[in-house]
Design an enzyme around this catalytic site. Structure first.
Site, PDB file in Angstrom:
ATOM      1  N   ALA A  67       0.860  -1.178   0.000  1.00  0.00           N
ATOM      2  CA  ALA A  67       0.000   0.000   0.000  1.00  0.00           C
ATOM      3  C   ALA A  67       0.901   1.234   0.000  1.00  0.00           C
ATOM      4  CB  ALA A  67      -0.881  -0.014   1.236  1.00  0.00           C
ATOM      5  N   GLY A 110       0.695  -5.049   0.993  1.00  0.00           N
ATOM      6  CA  GLY A 110      -0.527  -5.120   0.187  1.00  0.00           C
ATOM      7  C   GLY A 110      -0.286  -5.752  -1.180  1.00  0.00           C
ATOM      8  N   GLU A 113      -0.498  -9.332  -0.580  1.00  0.00           N
ATOM      9  CA  GLU A 113      -1.905  -9.638  -0.288  1.00  0.00           C
ATOM     10  C   GLU A 113      -2.751  -9.617  -1.561  1.00  0.00           C
ATOM     11  OE1 GLU A 113      -1.948  -6.550   2.739  1.00  0.00           O
ATOM     12  OE2 GLU A 113      -2.423  -8.040   4.261  1.00  0.00           O
ATOM     13  N   GLU A 133       4.998  -5.038   7.022  1.00  0.00           N
ATOM     14  CA  GLU A 133       4.253  -3.996   7.756  1.00  0.00           C
ATOM     15  C   GLU A 133       4.754  -3.818   9.185  1.00  0.00           C
ATOM     16  OE1 GLU A 133       2.893  -6.419   5.921  1.00  0.00           O
ATOM     17  OE2 GLU A 133       1.182  -5.676   4.766  1.00  0.00           O
TER      18      GLU A 133
HETATM   19  C1  HXC Z   1       5.006   4.387  -1.209  1.00  0.00           C
HETATM   20  C2  HXC Z   1       6.921   3.447  -2.057  1.00  0.00           C
HETATM   21  C3  HXC Z   1       6.574   2.194  -1.505  1.00  0.00           C
HETATM   22  C4  HXC Z   1       5.353   2.100  -0.785  1.00  0.00           C
HETATM   23  C5  HXC Z   1       8.448   1.983  -2.527  1.00  0.00           C
HETATM   24  N1  HXC Z   1       8.078   3.264  -2.676  1.00  0.00           N
HETATM   25  N2  HXC Z   1       7.546   1.310  -1.813  1.00  0.00           N
HETATM   26  N3  HXC Z   1       6.135   4.527  -1.904  1.00  0.00           N
HETATM   27  N4  HXC Z   1       4.613   3.222  -0.657  1.00  0.00           N
HETATM   28  N5  HXC Z   1       4.906   0.944  -0.267  1.00  0.00           N
HETATM   29  C6  HXC Z   1       8.799   4.341  -3.387  1.00  0.00           C
HETATM   30  C7  HXC Z   1      10.002   4.825  -2.602  1.00  0.00           C
HETATM   31  O1  HXC Z   1       9.614   5.772  -1.636  1.00  0.00           O
HETATM   32  C8  HXC Z   1      10.828   5.425  -3.706  1.00  0.00           C
HETATM   33  O2  HXC Z   1      10.315   6.694  -4.044  1.00  0.00           O
HETATM   34  C9  HXC Z   1      10.570   4.502  -4.895  1.00  0.00           C
HETATM   35  O3  HXC Z   1       9.331   3.840  -4.602  1.00  0.00           O
HETATM   36  C10 HXC Z   1      11.660   3.450  -5.061  1.00  0.00           C
HETATM   37  O4  HXC Z   1      11.838   2.794  -3.833  1.00  0.00           O
HETATM   38  P1  HXC Z   1      13.276   2.622  -3.117  1.00  0.00           P
HETATM   39  O5  HXC Z   1      13.022   2.372  -1.686  1.00  0.00           O
HETATM   40  O6  HXC Z   1      14.163   3.742  -3.466  1.00  0.00           O
HETATM   41  O7  HXC Z   1      13.791   1.306  -3.844  1.00  0.00           O
HETATM   42  P2  HXC Z   1      14.754   0.190  -3.267  1.00  0.00           P
HETATM   43  O8  HXC Z   1      15.918   0.802  -2.543  1.00  0.00           O
HETATM   44  O9  HXC Z   1      15.045  -0.716  -4.431  1.00  0.00           O
HETATM   45  O10 HXC Z   1      13.903  -0.617  -2.173  1.00  0.00           O
HETATM   46  C11 HXC Z   1      12.804  -1.343  -2.585  1.00  0.00           C
HETATM   47  C12 HXC Z   1      11.935  -1.774  -1.368  1.00  0.00           C
HETATM   48  C13 HXC Z   1      11.577  -0.510  -0.537  1.00  0.00           C
HETATM   49  C14 HXC Z   1      12.692  -2.767  -0.509  1.00  0.00           C
HETATM   50  C15 HXC Z   1      10.691  -2.435  -1.915  1.00  0.00           C
HETATM   51  O11 HXC Z   1      11.060   0.494  -1.408  1.00  0.00           O
HETATM   52  C16 HXC Z   1      10.563  -0.775   0.536  1.00  0.00           C
HETATM   53  O12 HXC Z   1      10.878  -1.301   1.583  1.00  0.00           O
HETATM   54  N6  HXC Z   1       9.323  -0.360   0.294  1.00  0.00           N
HETATM   55  C17 HXC Z   1       8.251  -0.451   1.280  1.00  0.00           C
HETATM   56  C18 HXC Z   1       7.753  -1.864   1.385  1.00  0.00           C
HETATM   57  C19 HXC Z   1       6.665  -1.965   2.457  1.00  0.00           C
HETATM   58  O13 HXC Z   1       6.931  -1.669   3.630  1.00  0.00           O
HETATM   59  N7  HXC Z   1       5.487  -2.392   2.062  1.00  0.00           N
HETATM   60  C20 HXC Z   1       4.334  -2.489   2.966  1.00  0.00           C
HETATM   61  C21 HXC Z   1       3.542  -1.222   2.939  1.00  0.00           C
HETATM   62  S1  HXC Z   1       2.221  -1.233   4.115  1.00  0.00           S
HETATM   63  P3  HXC Z   1      11.239   8.008  -4.084  1.00  0.00           P
HETATM   64  O14 HXC Z   1      10.264   9.095  -4.374  1.00  0.00           O
HETATM   65  O15 HXC Z   1      11.894   8.086  -2.765  1.00  0.00           O
HETATM   66  O16 HXC Z   1      12.186   7.706  -5.204  1.00  0.00           O
HETATM   67  C22 HXC Z   1       1.039  -2.191   3.400  1.00  0.00           C
HETATM   68  C23 HXC Z   1      -0.225  -2.367   4.208  1.00  0.00           C
HETATM   69  C24 HXC Z   1      -1.271  -3.061   3.384  1.00  0.00           C
HETATM   70  O17 HXC Z   1       1.181  -2.668   2.349  1.00  0.00           O
HETATM   71  C25 HXC Z   1      -2.615  -2.856   3.994  1.00  0.00           C
HETATM   72  C26 HXC Z   1      -3.725  -3.204   3.068  1.00  0.00           C
HETATM   73  C27 HXC Z   1      -3.893  -2.396   1.841  1.00  0.00           C
END
Ligand code: HXC
Length: 259
Positions: A67, A110, A113, A133
């Protein structure tokens, strides 16, 4: 209106449509608009007689990294409650046609999921699956504690949900989370191939069989068997059942019409 964050490709194989998540710079982070567009597209394809199976993919780098954290970060519990984002997910769960996920790169939070809402999963060797998460101070909210546990069992699900560890495609295959792993350059092609094989079947039988398999997850064996039997009987009301069995007897390929 044209969707902004998804691309719909019609007839990528006979009776197969492909939806591609398309926010590449954000690793296909699932914001509310994207999820709304995806729901609308899936509902349209579910009602389209020229489509029997749907492939859902991201790109090589990401299926979806979860998400949209930036969209969620400042929200209160009441904002989250009033937004009711899960009504979108509930609508996707009700899609009757088989959906095949083609996953490469990150399928996180997400994203993982959403992938688990699909019926079969083809992954590239570079796919990584996780429920991170917990590292954000929250927990999965769209089925990650339920569908993941049913797919891979308690031990691995607990580890993934409580530590946020990502698993590889090989691990996911071994754990029963996904159907197959192929080299990255083939992941979409292989998913479309699986979709085409599936789409050659009777579309009514496909829907009823999908419904019956999914019933497993929220019913007892007795109830599930009863449900299965009703759908089995019901298919004898279809022309496709007559065609399928006659084609076998005639030693020819069936031509299913979806009636
Ligand atoms: C918003 C995101 C994002 C996310 C990545 N980006 N994941 N933006 N929400 N979930 C954005 C980053 O901010 C960044 O933008 C760009 O995408 C590239 O990501 P990087 O981090 O620079 O890439 P990398 O170093 O290759 O790392 C990849 C990654 C990391 C390991 C996937 O991005 C990461 O940990 N992302 C979050 C994963 C996460 O926690 N997912 C769960 C979310 S909560 P900029 O602008 O900085 O370049 C969830 C709850 C679900 O899903 C509930 C139900 C719907």
């Amino acid at each position: 209106m044209q969707p902004e964050f998804i691309i719909i490709h019609q007839q990528v194989a006979p009776f197969v449509a492909h939806i591609q998540l398309n926010r590449p710079k954000e690793l296909n982070a699932l914001n509310l608009q994207l999820m709304g567009e995806l729901r609308d597209a899936l509902k349209l394809l579910d009602a389209d007689d020229t489509v029997r199976v749907i492939v859902l993919s991201g790109n090589e780098k990401a299926f979806a990294a979860g998400a949209d954290i930036k969209q969620m970060a400042g929200k209160s519990a009441m904002d989250m409650y009033n937004t009711d984002q899960f009504s979108t997910w509930d609508a996707i769960k009700k899609i009757k046609k088989p959906i095949i996920a083609a996953v490469s790169g990150f399928a996180l939070g997400g994203g993982c999921e959403l992938m688990m809402l699909c019926d079969m999963i083809v992954a590239s060797e570079t796919a990584r699956f996780g429920q991170p998460e917990i590292k954000l101070g929250v927990m999965p909210g769209a089925g990650g504690t339920q569908r993941l546990t049913r797919a891979v069992g308690k031990a691995l699900a607990m580890e993934m949900v409580l530590t946020g560890r990502f698993i590889t495609a090989a691990e996911a295959l071994q754990a029963g989370l996904i159907n197959r792993v192929v080299p990255e350059e083939l992941f979409l092609q292989e998913a479309i191939k699986l979709a085409a094989t599936t789409a050659a079947m009777s579309p009514i039988a496909l829907k009823m069989a999908k419904e019956a398999v999914l019933k497993t997850f929220d019913t007892s064996l007795e109830e599930g068997l009863h449900f299965e039997r009703k759908n089995f009987y019901l298919l004898f009301a279809s022309e496709d059942q007559k065609e399928g069995m006659q084609a076998f007897i005639d030693k020819r390929a069936p031509e299913f019409k979806g009636k």
